[in-house]
Design a protein around this motif. Structure first.
Motif: not given
Length: 345
Positions: A143-170
């Motif tokens: 999940a951490d690696a996925l969040a890092d991999a989308v750091s330079d992506h489009d804002e909508e994509v990055r926000r959705s993926i990062v929120r998903y990764a944060n939920t998984v990590r929690a």
């Protein structure tokens, strides 16, 4: 997928495990089964005392009491026979020919190899709790690696993926903290594994993989695939450990029922013998209700064990009835994504 859909609270759609009042959950899930059976027996004792006190039930008629005692003897024999049959059914799953035993062993070895490859270890742990902890660590890292991999992506994509990764990590952190203080064989370890909502995370991750296929970089897609694979392995491991625990739980229930069956039958016989004298009950009439009620509670002890164990096994089975991201307990409108035939996301 629109931004409003991205803003949905993904974590609110997980499996409904552990919901409800604390007392209800203690009775259904968390409480020790023998203690639950004792509580039920005490409740029956005081309930019968109350009915006797208000004149609803009486213990002075020998014919009525002996008929009840005869029925309880027959019922106890039937219950013990049923439990023995359940135990035989469980044991039958352990008997296997050489070929079937080899297939079973090869499947387990292959699964352990898959875990070792996914988690980059030389050999997966032999302890079930340590194995689950290893898979949780792999999920959290993916999940951490996925969040890092989308750091330079489009804002909508990055926000959705990062929120998903944060939920998984929690979620992984919550379950891992529970597993650190448990050992397999205790219900708490199995309950922690079954409360991890990997099925829903698989569903959300699969949706993101397909919905953002053209927006995600090859690295991000690889990281998402790694996360989905770890979630699949955790699901398989959790199902296996849940099945093993339920087998042990039902075997323990069978053993306790046989232990309680002998005093139960003897107590029912003793109730009948109390009224065998032609002159009436052979003990003081003032103490008679308390003695008979106490014996009835002993007679009903196998039934109390049955209720306490079946409450937990059926509740676990109902709440975790799923195959991957197929959740029969969820309604057709529950979910953060509106998907219909031909939807191109």
């Amino acid at each position: 997928m629109g931004s409003s859909e991205s803003d949905e609270t993904l974590e609110t759609y997980g499996a409904e495990i552990g919901a409800g009042s604390r007392v209800r959950e203690w009775m259904l899930i968390e409480g020790d089964r023998v203690l639950i059976a004792v509580v039920l027996s005490i409740a029956v004792f005081f309930l019968l005392l109350f009915f006797h006190g208000v004149g609803i039930v009486s213990f002075v008629n020998p014919n009525s009491v002996t008929r009840v005692a005869s029925g309880m003897i027959a019922g106890t024999f039937s219950l013990v026979t049923l439990v023995v049959s359940i135990n035989q059914l469980i044991l039958s799953q352990e008997f296997a020919s050489a070929g079937k035993a080899q297939e079973r062993l090869e499947a387990v070895v292959e699964f352990r190899d898959d875990i070792a490859d996914e988690t980059d270890v030389s050999a997966s742990p032999v302890s079930p709790t340590r194995l689950l902890e290893l898979l949780l660590a792999s999920i959290s890292q993916d999940a951490d690696a996925l969040a890092d991999a989308v750091s330079d992506h489009d804002e909508e994509v990055r926000r959705s993926i990062v929120r998903y990764a944060n939920t998984v990590r929690a979620e992984t952190n919550r379950v891992d903290e529970t597993l650190e203080h448990t050992s397999f064989g205790t219900f708490r370890a199995v309950f922690a594994a079954t409360t991890y909502d990997e099925d829903w995370q698989l569903y959300v991750g699969t949706h993101f993989r397909n919905a953002y296929e053209d927006s995600l970089s090859p690295t991000a897609i690889d990281r998402l695939e790694d996360l989905l694979e770890s979630l699949k392995l955790f699901h398989i491991a959790g199902e296996q450990f849940k099945t093993t625990y339920l087998q042990r739980e039902l075997t323990r229930f069978s053993q306790l029922t046989v232990y309680a069956g002998v005093p139960s039958i003897l107590s029912a016989i003793f109730i009948g013998l109390l009224y065998a004298d032609i002159t009436g009950p052979s003990i003081n009439i003032a103490a008679l209700p308390y003695v008979v009620i106490g014996l009835i509670v002993v007679v009903l002890s196998p039934l109390a064990l049955l209720v306490s164990f079946i409450l937990r096994t059926t509740t676990i089975t109902r709440r975790t009835a799923s195959t991957g991201p197929m959740l029969p307990q969820k309604g057709p409108e529950e979910g953060p994504f509106d998907v219909s035939y031909g939807d191109d996301w």
